[in-house]
Design a protein around this motif. Structure first.
Motif, mmCIF file in Angstrom:
data_model
loop_
_atom_site.group_PDB
_atom_site.id
_atom_site.type_symbol
_atom_site.label_atom_id
_atom_site.label_comp_id
_atom_site.label_asym_id
_atom_site.label_seq_id
_atom_site.Cartn_x
_atom_site.Cartn_y
_atom_site.Cartn_z
ATOM 1 N N UNK A 1 38.665 15.772 41.221
ATOM 2 C CA UNK A 1 39.022 17.178 41.101
ATOM 3 C C UNK A 1 38.801 17.958 42.401
ATOM 4 N N UNK A 2 39.048 19.242 42.322
ATOM 5 C CA UNK A 2 38.998 20.131 43.485
ATOM 6 C C UNK A 2 37.600 20.262 44.074
ATOM 7 N N UNK A 3 37.553 20.491 45.381
ATOM 8 C CA UNK A 3 36.296 20.760 46.061
ATOM 9 C C UNK A 3 35.621 21.968 45.414
ATOM 10 N N UNK A 4 34.324 21.860 45.185
ATOM 11 C CA UNK A 4 33.550 22.942 44.577
ATOM 12 C C UNK A 4 33.370 22.802 43.084
ATOM 13 N N UNK A 5 34.180 21.959 42.453
ATOM 14 C CA UNK A 5 34.029 21.752 41.013
ATOM 15 C C UNK A 5 33.006 20.643 40.775
ATOM 16 N N UNK A 6 32.701 20.393 39.529
ATOM 17 C CA UNK A 6 31.751 19.351 39.175
ATOM 18 C C UNK A 6 32.495 18.162 38.591
ATOM 19 N N UNK A 7 31.979 16.974 38.886
ATOM 20 C CA UNK A 7 32.641 15.755 38.450
ATOM 21 C C UNK A 7 31.614 14.733 37.992
ATOM 22 N N UNK A 8 32.095 13.788 37.179
ATOM 23 C CA UNK A 8 31.281 12.674 36.710
ATOM 24 C C UNK A 8 31.736 11.415 37.436
ATOM 25 N N UNK A 9 30.780 10.678 37.974
ATOM 26 C CA UNK A 9 31.031 9.367 38.558
ATOM 27 C C UNK A 9 30.852 8.375 37.415
ATOM 28 N N UNK A 10 31.956 7.828 36.916
ATOM 29 C CA UNK A 10 31.902 6.978 35.738
ATOM 30 C C UNK A 10 31.276 5.620 35.994
ATOM 31 N N UNK A 11 30.991 5.298 37.242
ATOM 32 C CA UNK A 11 30.330 4.021 37.512
ATOM 33 C C UNK A 11 28.912 4.014 36.965
ATOM 34 N N UNK A 12 28.231 5.178 37.017
ATOM 35 C CA UNK A 12 26.854 5.234 36.502
ATOM 36 C C UNK A 12 26.558 6.502 35.704
ATOM 37 N N UNK A 13 27.559 7.364 35.515
ATOM 38 C CA UNK A 13 27.382 8.579 34.721
ATOM 39 C C UNK A 13 26.791 9.748 35.483
ATOM 40 N N UNK A 14 26.620 9.621 36.791
ATOM 41 C CA UNK A 14 26.057 10.710 37.588
ATOM 42 C C UNK A 14 27.018 11.892 37.647
ATOM 43 N N UNK A 15 26.436 13.092 37.609
ATOM 44 C CA UNK A 15 27.212 14.324 37.716
ATOM 45 C C UNK A 15 26.902 14.948 39.065
ATOM 46 N N UNK A 16 27.934 15.383 39.768
ATOM 47 C CA UNK A 16 27.730 16.024 41.057
ATOM 48 C C UNK A 16 28.813 17.037 41.364
ATOM 49 N N UNK A 17 28.572 17.813 42.394
ATOM 50 C CA UNK A 17 29.553 18.793 42.854
ATOM 51 C C UNK A 17 30.440 18.118 43.887
ATOM 52 N N UNK A 18 31.731 18.316 43.756
ATOM 53 C CA UNK A 18 32.695 17.731 44.686
ATOM 54 C C UNK A 18 32.598 18.492 46.000
ATOM 55 N N UNK A 19 32.258 17.754 47.076
ATOM 56 C CA UNK A 19 32.087 18.357 48.386
ATOM 57 C C UNK A 19 33.313 18.159 49.269
ATOM 58 N N UNK A 20 34.165 17.224 48.904
ATOM 59 C CA UNK A 20 35.358 16.978 49.686
ATOM 60 C C UNK A 20 35.800 15.540 49.562
ATOM 61 N N UNK A 21 36.665 15.149 50.503
ATOM 62 C CA UNK A 21 37.217 13.808 50.512
ATOM 63 C C UNK A 21 37.170 13.296 51.948
#
Length: 74
Positions: free
Chosen positions: A8-28
């Motif tokens: 998703x967009x930078x600044x939104x929150x996302x789930x890393x489905x590899x381990x379930x971690x939640x983080x804020x998208x900082x970029x690509x």
């Protein structure tokens, strides 16, 4: 023309489905999505196929975990 694989967009929150971690998208960078833990910390890279926008309940759950961790610090 190719689509940007970093969602998703930078600044939104996302789930890393590899381990379930939640983080804020900082970029690509280099075709990988960069996520930062809620509350700060070291960023990690995740393949775009393993990242999905985090539902509000997951973001709230992670924020509560962070507050609880901070409350246990000496």
């Amino acid at each position: 023309m190719s689509e940007d694989p970093c969602v998703p967009e930078t600044g939104t929150f996302a789930v890393d489905f590899r381990d379930g971690s939640v983080g804020q998208v900082m970029g690509c960078e280099g075709g990988l999505v960069q996520l930062r833990p809620i509350g700060g910390g070291r960023e990690w890279d995740c393949p775009p196929a393993s990242v999905r926008e985090a539902p509000p309940v997951e973001v709230l759950r992670e924020r509560v975990r962070q507050v609880n961790r901070e409350g246990r610090l000496p």
